[in-house]
Every structure is written in C-alpha cells, then in structure tokens.
Design a protein around this motif. Structure first.
Motif, PDB file in Angstrom:
ATOM      1  N   GLU A   1       4.662  54.141  60.461  1.00 50.01           N
ATOM      2  CA  GLU A   1       5.290  55.129  61.235  1.00 50.01           C
ATOM      3  C   GLU A   1       4.545  55.003  62.456  1.00 50.01           C
TER       4      GLU A   1
ATOM      5  N   GLU B   1       3.913  57.165  64.689  1.00 44.98           N
ATOM      6  CA  GLU B   1       3.579  58.381  65.340  1.00 44.98           C
ATOM      7  C   GLU B   1       1.860  58.311  65.475  1.00 44.98           C
TER       8      GLU B   1
ATOM      9  N   THR C   1      -0.661  60.173  64.884  1.00 43.52           N
ATOM     10  CA  THR C   1      -1.371  60.537  63.987  1.00 43.52           C
ATOM     11  C   THR C   1      -1.318  59.763  62.592  1.00 43.52           C
ATOM     12  N   LYS C   2      -0.434  58.955  62.412  1.00 38.61           N
ATOM     13  CA  LYS C   2      -0.400  58.245  61.461  1.00 38.61           C
ATOM     14  C   LYS C   2      -0.398  56.763  61.385  1.00 38.61           C
TER      15      LYS C   2
ATOM     16  N   ALA D   1      -3.642  55.201  59.815  1.00 38.66           N
ATOM     17  CA  ALA D   1      -3.899  54.775  58.291  1.00 38.66           C
ATOM     18  C   ALA D   1      -2.627  53.765  57.833  1.00 38.66           C
ATOM     19  N   CYS D   2      -1.679  53.651  58.698  1.00 38.72           N
ATOM     20  CA  CYS D   2      -0.633  52.576  58.302  1.00 38.72           C
ATOM     21  C   CYS D   2      -1.273  51.358  58.489  1.00 38.72           C
TER      22      CYS D   2
END
Length: 72
Positions: free
Chosen positions: A26, A28, A30-31, A34-35
C-alpha cells in the motif's frame, strides 16, 4: 518487474514452482515500511518476483519460490 523475460522463463523451466506468495504493497506513508519489509523478507528467503498487479491503493506483488525439478 512486470513479467519474467523469455531468458528467465527458459532458465526456470528446469525448476518447479514450490510456493507462491502474494504481497500487498500500500502506498500509504504509515504502511509502506511494513510492506517493504515483507517483500524484502520474501526475497531474502529465495522468492522471485513473477509479476506485479496495480491496484487503486498500491500494488500486489506475486512472488514464487522455485526449486530444481528432481524428476528430470
């Protein structure tokens, strides 16, 4: 990273796809970390990108784990 080249496919014909993994990325703020980490961990385990699919929120990366075909 859209698709495997003909040269890559020819080399992989001697190998068999043992596992497949779909990783959603994603775009985004904030994500994304992690991705990115999930994709890098899969690559470190030997998964190879097969293709990527654009989505409205980012993309899905299709990864495959290939091993030598012992039946040949």
């Amino acid at each position: 990273m859209n698709r495997l080249t003909k040269k890559q496919l020819k080399k992989l014909r001697r190998k068999v796809l043992k596992k497949i993994k779909y990783v959603g990325v994603e775009f985004e703020p904030t994500k994304i970390d992690a991705c990115e980490r999930e994709v890098n961990e899969a690559l470190a385990k030997g998964y190879k990108p097969i293709r990527d699919i654009d989505t409205p929120r980012g993309l899905v990366i299709v990864l495959g784990l290939w091993q030598e075909d012992k039946s040949q």
